[in-house]
Design an enzyme around this catalytic site. Structure first.
Site, PDB file in Angstrom:
ATOM      1  N   HIS A 156      -0.686  -2.263  -4.288  1.00  0.00           N
ATOM      2  CA  HIS A 156      -0.605  -3.295  -5.582  1.00  0.00           C
ATOM      3  C   HIS A 156      -0.519  -2.880  -6.978  1.00  0.00           C
ATOM      4  CE1 HIS A 156      -0.078  -6.220  -2.311  1.00  0.00           C
ATOM      5  NE2 HIS A 156      -1.067  -6.978  -2.653  1.00  0.00           N
ATOM      6  N   HIS A 162       2.532 -12.913  -5.333  1.00  0.00           N
ATOM      7  CA  HIS A 162       0.938 -12.752  -4.312  1.00  0.00           C
ATOM      8  C   HIS A 162       0.680 -14.465  -3.976  1.00  0.00           C
ATOM      9  CE1 HIS A 162      -1.846 -11.759  -1.147  1.00  0.00           C
ATOM     10  NE2 HIS A 162      -1.593 -10.789  -2.242  1.00  0.00           N
ATOM     11  N   GLU A 205       4.905 -12.256   1.255  1.00  0.00           N
ATOM     12  CA  GLU A 205       5.165 -11.776   0.283  1.00  0.00           C
ATOM     13  C   GLU A 205       6.596 -10.989   0.466  1.00  0.00           C
ATOM     14  OE1 GLU A 205       1.931  -8.880  -0.863  1.00  0.00           O
ATOM     15  OE2 GLU A 205       1.112  -9.725   0.587  1.00  0.00           O
ATOM     16  N   ARG A 208       0.867  -0.923   0.153  1.00  0.00           N
ATOM     17  CA  ARG A 208      -0.045  -0.184   0.217  1.00  0.00           C
ATOM     18  C   ARG A 208       1.089   1.544  -0.165  1.00  0.00           C
ATOM     19  NH1 ARG A 208      -2.441  -3.973   2.761  1.00  0.00           N
ATOM     20  NH2 ARG A 208      -4.889  -3.883   2.478  1.00  0.00           N
ATOM     21  N   ASP A 266      -1.911  -9.304   9.036  1.00  0.00           N
ATOM     22  CA  ASP A 266      -1.791  -8.648   7.681  1.00  0.00           C
ATOM     23  C   ASP A 266      -0.561  -7.949   7.964  1.00  0.00           C
ATOM     24  OD1 ASP A 266      -1.698  -7.857   4.651  1.00  0.00           O
ATOM     25  OD2 ASP A 266      -4.074  -6.782   5.227  1.00  0.00           O
TER      26      ASP A 266
END
Length: 387
Positions: free
Chosen positions: A141, A215, A353, A116, A287
């Site tokens: 992304h 991803h 990631e 982000r 996350d």
């Protein structure tokens, strides 16, 4: 590659078989004898504008990989368990339309900027750029039409005992708001030991920012087999970057010790996921970007291990990047049907990631993602599988 993986593959080639664990498990197939086998191309689908999308199949060292020219997407990744039984351990779809309509980035190559950027804005050399926003007010992304939506030029190769694909895409100046024409090359290699290596390269004709990643969502028990909360995770990360309500880093590098974010000793993902920590409540699970202790390194260093106790499958990730985003599949809601024909629910897969930190262009204390003309962006991540 672990030594016992070689034993598993050898046994598989000799015909060892057992009952499926669910998902997309299959009887074991060719082992190390497949080293150097030429990648195979087939038509996967056609976009609305008539562009053909192909699927490339690679096999080496007991690992099977299928990659789409659309988005550089890993459509399936098959590895054996401790008994030689194969399963597809990556989440995805069995048709092109689902990828085009999807918002989960299953298996995709991510760019120009992974993760982000707050407000979709950053300032470089005194000029502020407005990017495509596709995650509330933020850019995620690469924007609404990031690299995951592009059809890449694919060039197969065999090199000694390795096989792989070179994927090329040129992003023109101003695409999704980013400055500079970015010429990108991503190389997927399967080694004779079954490792999956990703090498990223990019050049630009104007100063810009770059943060490329992959991803893929993993479920080492097999996609469609259920939750990954019993998977055990180790991260060589003593700190992480807490976020605000929009999942944008606050700028703090918080210690993991004494919190649910401590994976410095291997533990089940589900052990603390419902601990009520404010950061877990905000993200509906994990996350977050984990700050790898090693920092930016000249070459890949082992920093992540994921293990499924039931199947024995393991994934070791080595990278030269300073961070890894651990996403526990919080927004999978049971509406998506995967390659196995089963639906994906919350926690049925996870992503790891490798990256520079989210919103790094707006935090001077974070490692820089700036790329300038005359220089080449290079980064490598290696996925090693065992059982």
């Amino acid at each position: 590659m672990e030594l016992n993986r070689r034993t598993v593959i050898a046994g598989a080639a000799a015909g060892i078989a057992a009952a499926s664990l669910g998902g997309t498990a299959q009887a074991a197939g060719p082992g190390p004898s497949s080293a150097g086998k030429k990648p195979v191309r087939e038509l996967f689908g056609t976009l609305s504008d008539g562009t053909k999308v192909h699927r490339w199949s690679l096999e080496n060292g007991g690992t099977r990989l299928r990659v789409l020219s659309y988005g550089g997407i890993v459509q399936s990744l098959e590895i054996p368990d401790r008994h030689g039984r194969y399963a597809n351990v990556s989440l995805g779809y069995d048709n092109l339309a689902a990828y085009v309509a999807g918002t989960t980035f299953f298996g995709a190559t991510i760019g120009r900027y992974g993760n982000r950027i707050a407000g979709g804005r950053f300032t470089l050399d005194g000029r502020t750029y407005q990017l495509s926003v596709n995650d509330g007010v933020n850019s995620l992304h690469g924007g609404a039409k990031g690299f995951n939506t592009k059809v890449w030029d694919v060039e197969p190769f065999t090199r000694g005992s390795d096989v792989g694909l070179h994927l090329h895409y040129t992003s023109v100046d101003g695409e999704m708001g980013y400055p500079g024409t970015l010429r990108t090359k991503v190389t997927y290699t399967l080694t004779r030991h079954g490792d999956w290596r990703i090498d990223y390269e990019a050049t630009t004709d104007k100063p810009t920012i770059v943060n490329l990643t992959n991803h893929t969502y993993y479920n080492l028990a097999g996609e469609g087999s259920g939750s990954v909360h019993d998977h055990e995770l180790w991260l060589a990360a003593g700190r992480y970057t807490p976020t605000d309500q929009g999942l944008i880093p606050t700028g703090e590098l918080a210690r993991v010790q004494g919190t649910p974010f401590d994976f410095t000793r291997r533990k089940p993902i589900g052990r603390d996921i419902r601990a009520g920590h404010p950061q877990l409540v905000t993200a509906k699970g994990f996350d977050h970007n984990f700050v790898l202790d090693k920092g930016v390194t000249a070459g890949p260093v082992h920093a992540v291990t994921l293990r499924d106790p039931a199947s024995g499958r393991t994934l070791r990730i080595s990278t030269d990047q300073p961070g890894v985003q651990f996403y526990s599949g919080n927004f999978l809601d049971g509406t998506l049907v995967g390659t196995s024909g089963r639906t994906y629910r919350q926690g049925d897969g996870l992503a790891l990631e490798t990256q520079h930190f989210p919103d790094s262009p707006n935090h001077t204390a974070f490692p820089s993602t700036v790329l300038r003309p005359g220089r080449t962006y290079r980064t490598t991540t290696i996925h090693s599988f065992g059982a």
